[in-house]
Design an enzyme around this catalytic site. Structure first.
Site: not given
Length: 400
Positions: A135, A137, A139, A166, A353, A377
């Site tokens: 949400e 607020g 995680g 997802t 590279g 997750e």
């Protein structure tokens, strides 16, 4: 210890690798550049997987990642969790984003497999389910969820907002975590299957992301969204003694799968880098490290880290198949594999590279894709916190 792939899964692993090489790889760049476009080519593959699983007690994929399929029989069992993990590892050697976009293989499907009752398993069979936890607020601290679910007759009324879901737009349904009573903390959090089209549920935006662009990531709002009470997964009663354990069982099954995704993409980077360096490096494992080039020594170290992550992840899935507690091991595997994938893919870009940095190679894409595997997750930091709590015997209130 026998560290070889169980013979019963050799066909699965071989088929998954072929899908990754012949199906996912050719589509990788196309859907990396066409963010939010649905990979229609996946429909046929998903249908084939559904056909393989129809009526089979040995189903493979997200729906097989469950402790319920484990038996109490004597001896060692290699079951659905290990099968799902081995398949994920191979498919993500092809493309992580495309795996996450696969119909009916979402993390919500793994959640249903983990905690749904028998009637729900049957009713939601064939449903493509996303998972909505995070949400604005809240995680990694899932216990801080503020989306509410209030009982009203034969329904629950959901209010709140979920982000970073997802397959949130494409899936048939979303498994939503919500609290029945904020005052009771984590013990009151339950998961609900909310089908798309339910009044009060709406997708508010799609995120633009660093990687896994083939997979849509949505924000979803719930405003007086009425969900049948029968769609609450598992036990509707609030058990303060058991606390958060019922809902958290989902992570015991899904965290090894995310670790498997990290292992798959890291292996892809290692394999390709070895090919690119074959003319410059001898790759003679019999020679001591001080006698080889820096590039060779670096690749050997990365391979060792990768192997450690792989074995830890296999252990976490094996424990689930054998009905043994695996919460600590699932977090260890997720933490190790996520960190290793980030290091391996970025270092492989460096070793290659300018070639590794350009879009003629998939190395730069794998480096971008790998970052999310150390975040969703449960972030690296939250996994280490969980492991510390398990090792020290501390509760979440005692060790924050």
């Amino acid at each position: 210890m026998n560290l070889e792939t169980p013979k019963k899964f050799s066909g699965l692993v071989s088929q998954a690798h072929e899908v990754a090489a012949q199906f996912f790889r050719p589509l990788s760049r196309k859907y990396d550049q066409a963010e939010h476009a649905y990979p229609k080519e996946l429909d046929l593959l998903a249908a084939l997987l559904d056909g393989m699983n129809a009526g089979s007690p040995d189903a493979v994929g997200a729906t097989s990642a469950s402790k319920r399929s484990a038996t109490a029989e004597e001896g060692i069992k290699n079951g659905g969790n290990l099968a799902a993990l081995l398949g994920v590892m191979e498919l993500c050697w092809g493309d992580v984003g495309l795996l996450l976009a696969m119909p009916r293989q979402g993390l919500g499907n793994a959640a249903i497999a983990a905690v749904a009752n028998d009637e729900q398993l049957q009713r939601f069979r064939g449903t493509w389910a996303a998972m909505a936890i995070t949400e604005p607020g809240c995680g990694s601290d899932s216990a801080a969820i503020r989306t509410t679910a209030v009982k009203d007759g034969d329904h629950y009324v959901l209010n709140g907002e979920k982000i970073f879901v997802t397959s949130g737009e494409r899936a048939d349904a979303v498994v939503v975590w919500a609290t029945l009573d904020k005052s009771l903390g984590r013990a009151a959090i339950k998961s609900f299957v909310v089908e798309h089209g339910t009044p009060g549920m709406s997708v508010t935006r799609l995120e633009k992301k660093l990687g896994i662009k083939a997979s849509d990531t949505a924000a979803i709002s719930f405003v007086d969204c009425r969900v049948p009470a029968a769609n609450l997964l598992g036990n509707p009663e609030i058990d303060v003694q058991k606390g958060f354990a019922g809902v958290m069982e989902t992570f015991d099954n899904t965290r090894p799968l995310v670790a498997g995704m990290a292992i798959g993409v890291a292996k892809a980077a290692l394999d390709r880098t070895r090919e690119l360096l074959k003319d410059a490096c001898a790759f003679d494992y019999a020679r001591p490290l001080f006698a080889v080039s820096h590039a060779e020594a670096t690749l050997y170290r990365l391979e060792a880290e990768w192997e450690a992550a792989r074995l830890l992840t296999l252990k976490a899935a094996w424990l689930a198949d054998n009905r043994q507690p695996n919460s600590k091991e699932a977090s260890i595997a997720k933490a190790k594999a996520g960190r290793v994938a980030n290091e391996v893919t970025l270092k492989c870009v460096e070793l290659a590279g300018a070639l590794g940095y350009g879009e003629d190679e998939l190395l730069e894409k794998w480096a971008r894709d790998s970052k999310i595997l150390d975040i969703f997750e449960g972030t690296q930091q939250i996994q280490l916190l969980i492991v510390a709590r398990r090792l020290l015997g501390k509760s979440s209130s005692e060790l924050k």
